[in-house]
Design a protein around this motif. Structure first.
Motif, short mmCIF file in Angstrom:
data_model
loop_
_atom_site.label_atom_id
_atom_site.label_comp_id
_atom_site.label_asym_id
_atom_site.label_seq_id
_atom_site.Cartn_x
_atom_site.Cartn_y
_atom_site.Cartn_z
N LEU A 95 3.86 -2.68 8.73
CA LEU A 95 3.86 -1.37 9.33
C LEU A 95 5.17 -1.54 10.06
N ARG A 96 5.94 -0.27 9.52
CA ARG A 96 7.15 -0.11 10.23
C ARG A 96 7.16 0.84 11.16
N VAL A 145 -0.29 -9.96 8.20
CA VAL A 145 -0.24 -8.62 8.51
C VAL A 145 0.82 -8.41 9.85
N ASP A 146 1.97 -7.62 9.44
CA ASP A 146 3.02 -7.61 10.09
C ASP A 146 3.10 -6.28 11.06
N LEU A 147 2.54 -6.40 12.39
CA LEU A 147 2.45 -5.02 12.91
C LEU A 147 3.78 -5.02 14.27
N GLN A 148 4.75 -5.91 13.85
CA GLN A 148 5.67 -5.96 15.21
C GLN A 148 6.65 -4.75 15.36
N ALA A 149 6.82 -3.79 14.33
CA ALA A 149 7.38 -2.48 14.55
C ALA A 149 6.65 -1.49 14.40
N ARG A 157 1.82 4.74 11.27
CA ARG A 157 0.84 4.84 12.40
C ARG A 157 -0.24 3.56 12.20
N THR A 158 -0.36 2.75 13.29
CA THR A 158 -1.10 1.80 13.30
C THR A 158 -2.77 2.04 13.21
N PRO A 159 -3.43 1.65 12.34
CA PRO A 159 -4.73 2.02 11.67
C PRO A 159 -5.86 1.69 13.15
N PRO A 161 0.81 -1.26 -0.15
CA PRO A 161 0.06 0.06 -0.16
C PRO A 161 0.94 1.30 0.07
N HIS A 162 0.25 2.43 -0.65
CA HIS A 162 0.81 3.72 -0.26
C HIS A 162 1.30 4.14 0.77
N ALA A 163 2.34 4.83 1.12
CA ALA A 163 2.71 5.42 2.45
C ALA A 163 1.33 6.00 3.06
#
Length: 260
Positions: free
Chosen positions: A129-130, A150-154, A134-136, A106-108
């Motif tokens: 998500l790096r 779905v990688d939200l580790q960072a 921002r986490t939605p 996805p776009h930034a």
């Protein structure tokens, strides 16, 4: 999906389409074209991969236009781009664009939206998500016969320290959720579900259907805090606590909680 996997995907789709429509003669013709112009194809793919790795998405358009225009001019001067070859070339370009659109991240700017949607049909997708993303507050994932990661580790802590993940799995689709170890996972609403199973363990057996209910708010706060203290210790700052509430629906699929 990386550049190499996307390229392999386009090649497989191309060979499959030619085999299904033209049969053996079409494959033989395609192989002759690859042998004759394989070097140019390799150079082109290498240039595109290099551009994708060093340039941001917003600055890739004009080099790609120049490469396409120069390649077309060279092909016309060489005499191998004719009316008979043009349909084949158009098909390859269409496959390449389609594969890129399905495989791209996805776009930034989309990562900054409080509500986001991710769709995967037959082809795997990865959402990472790096640290600066921002986490939605709400993420919807629809998968049909594909694996989605779905990688939200960072990722940053979501707004109000809670993120809702609405998963819809169909036709053996799967969603793998990777979270920081100190984030809690809580079950939410269950829609029409047949044959959808969860691999991994949530932090509470209690389900939360309405996040606006005062009792649900208390449960969320308790589970977040307990997970944070368990993983990071009693002195862990409360602002690092977060919880993901998972709502599930679908027909024959799987939701995987990585390392849970």
């Amino acid at each position: 999906m990386g550049t190499g996997r996307a390229t392999a995907l386009v090649i497989l789709i191309g060979f499959g389409a030619v085999a299904a429509v033209e049969g053996r003669s079409g494959l033989e013709h395609l192989l002759r074209l690859l042998v004759a112009y394989g070097a140019y194809l390799a150079i082109g793919v290498g240039i595109l991969g290099f551009l994708a790795s060093v340039l941001p998405l917003s600055r890739q358009a004009w080099p790609l236009v120049l490469i396409a225009a120069g390649g077309a001019a060279f092909a016309v001067q060489s005499g191998w781009l004719s009316v008979s070859v043009a349909p084949h070339l158009a098909g390859v370009v269409a496959l390449g664009i389609g594969g890129w659109l399905m495989a791209r991240e996805p776009h930034a700017r989309d990562r900054m939206d409080p509500v986001r949607q991710l769709t995967a049909v037959l082809l795997p997708r990865t959402c990472i998500l790096r640290g600066g993303d921002r986490t939605p507050a709400y993420l919807t994932v629809l998968t049909v016969g594909a694996r989605v990661v779905v990688d939200l580790q960072a990722a940053q802590v979501p707004p109000r320290q809670t993120m809702q993940l609405a998963v819809s799995c169909w036709a053996f689709g799967s969603v793998e959720l990777r979270l920081p170890e100190h984030w809690a996972v809580i079950g939410g609403r269950l829609g029409p579900v047949v044959g959808v199973r969860m691999a991994g363990k949530a932090d509470t057996t209690e389900l939360i259907a309405d996040l606006g209910d005062p009792a649900s708010i208390d449960v969320l706060a308790d589970v977040r805090s307990a997970r944070l203290r368990e993983r990071l210790g009693a002195d862990a700052p409360e602002h690092r606590a977060a919880a993901v509430v998972i709502h599930i629906a679908g027909l024959v699929g799987k939701v995987v909680l990585a390392r849970r």
